[in-house]
Design an enzyme around this catalytic site. Structure first.
Site, PDB file in Angstrom:
ATOM      1  N   PRO A 283       0.852  -1.079  -0.137  1.00  0.00           N
ATOM      2  CA  PRO A 283      -0.038  -0.236   0.033  1.00  0.00           C
ATOM      3  C   PRO A 283       1.017   0.995   0.591  1.00  0.00           C
ATOM      4  CG  PRO A 283      -0.771  -1.321   1.449  1.00  0.00           C
ATOM      5  CD  PRO A 283       0.787  -2.239   1.109  1.00  0.00           C
TER       6      PRO A 283
ATOM      7  N   ARG B 242      -2.733  -7.901 -20.557  1.00  0.00           N
ATOM      8  CA  ARG B 242      -3.863  -6.653 -21.682  1.00  0.00           C
ATOM      9  C   ARG B 242      -2.959  -5.607 -22.860  1.00  0.00           C
ATOM     10  NH1 ARG B 242      -7.052  -3.316 -20.924  1.00  0.00           N
ATOM     11  NH2 ARG B 242      -8.637  -4.127 -21.482  1.00  0.00           N
TER      12      ARG B 242
HETATM   13  N1  4HQ Z   1      -0.893  -5.272   0.495  1.00  0.00           N
HETATM   14  N2  4HQ Z   1      -1.680  -3.461  -3.055  1.00  0.00           N
HETATM   15  C1  4HQ Z   1       0.320  -6.071   3.601  1.00  0.00           C
HETATM   16  C2  4HQ Z   1      -1.351  -4.650   0.297  1.00  0.00           C
HETATM   17  C3  4HQ Z   1      -0.621  -4.406  -0.736  1.00  0.00           C
HETATM   18  C4  4HQ Z   1      -1.691  -3.063  -2.036  1.00  0.00           C
HETATM   19  C5  4HQ Z   1       0.838  -6.044   0.451  1.00  0.00           C
HETATM   20  C6  4HQ Z   1      -0.902  -5.917   2.453  1.00  0.00           C
HETATM   21  C7  4HQ Z   1       1.728  -6.633   1.129  1.00  0.00           C
HETATM   22  C8  4HQ Z   1       2.506  -6.740   3.448  1.00  0.00           C
HETATM   23  N3  4HQ Z   1       0.006  -4.533  -1.378  1.00  0.00           N
HETATM   24  N4  4HQ Z   1       1.673  -6.984   2.710  1.00  0.00           N
HETATM   25  N5  4HQ Z   1      -3.208  -2.205  -1.417  1.00  0.00           N
HETATM   26  O1  4HQ Z   1      -2.461  -4.240   0.636  1.00  0.00           O
HETATM   27  O2  4HQ Z   1      -0.224  -3.565  -3.159  1.00  0.00           O
END
Ligand code: 4HQ
Length: 248
Positions: free
Chosen positions: A90, A155
């Protein structure tokens, strides 16, 4: 092979079905893309194959250890030194149609999927080229995010969508949402298809579709509309929409 994805994960089985079905499955079969999964646990050296540990400084949860990830990355990189390493988090740059298009020009991506509280910061410092987020919400791991990225990027690979269909024709190409689509039956439980679509009047149909795309975008995603390349005709249509009762 036009493009390779190597996915580093603790849950390789999660990738089998989503990437075997439908359009992506065909693309794999036709060797337009190649998706390999690498189990990070296979790169542990201890008897219990430990991949996580408690965080220095205390706090809740577990952190993925640097050594197994480092060995997994080095094993992939030894065969393909120029591959770019992406960590899904995130905290990364938001994935967009533009970013997906740019990534599709890379021959080889390594996607690192974190679990628990994420990876030891030194993994990012030493190996990761780019951190990418698929949206402002929290997943249980990076696997679904990696699949979303693979889907959106694939895509753009020529041939993946079929001969004469391009990713650029879809929503977001011009920052407008798509117009409503209908197929048979004409009347479903009293709810009918807009008459113009069965009129055979192609210019009226085009105009209706453009109007609907503009109306939806201004209603649901004014942020996109601000980035759209609008013609004088579009601006006139928007004016009409804003002044009429169907702006709802
Ligand atoms: N995560 N976009 C926590 C995500 C996420 C997102 C991936 C959760 C990494 C450790 N990854 N882990 N939103 O929420 O990419």
């Amino acid at each position: 092979m036009r493009m390779r994805f190597d996915v580093l994960t603790l849950f390789p089985d999660m990738f089998s079905s989503p990437l075997r079905e439908s359009i992506l499955g065909k693309a794999v079969e036709r060797e337009l893309i190649q998706i390999r999964t690498i189990n990070i646990r296979d790169f542990t050296l201890d008897k219990h194959q430990v991949v996580d540990d408690t965080p220095y400084g205390g706090g809740q949860g577990m952190v993925m250890k640097v050594e197994p990830i480092a060995r997994a990355i080095e094993s992939v990189k030894s065969q393909s030194p120029s591959a770019r390493i992406i960590y899904l988090t995130p905290q990364g740059k938001p994935l967009s149609q533009d970013l997906a298009r740019r990534l599709s020009t890379q021959p080889h991506l390594i996607l690192l999927c974190g679990r628990y509280e994420g990876v030891d910061e030194r993994v990012k410092e030493l190996y990761v080229d780019e951190e990418i987020s698929i949206g402002d919400y929290v997943l249980t791991g990076g696997e679904l995010a990696a699949m979303v990225l693979i889907d959106a990027v694939s895509r753009f690979i020529p041939g993946v969508l079929g001969c004469d269909r391009s990713a650029e024709e879809d929503s977001f190409f011009d920052f407008l949402l798509e117009y409503p689509q209908y197929t048979r039956p004409f009347n479903f439980r009293g709810s009918c298809v807009p008459e113009v679509l069965v009129s055979g009047n192609h210019s009226a149909i085009s105009l209706w579709r453009r109007r609907e795309a503009l109306r939806r975008t201004s209603l649901r995603r004014p942020d996109l509309l601000a980035r759209a390349n609008l013609s004088e005709e579009d601006k006139r249509l928007l004016e009409e929409i804003l002044n009429s009762s169907d702006h709802c």
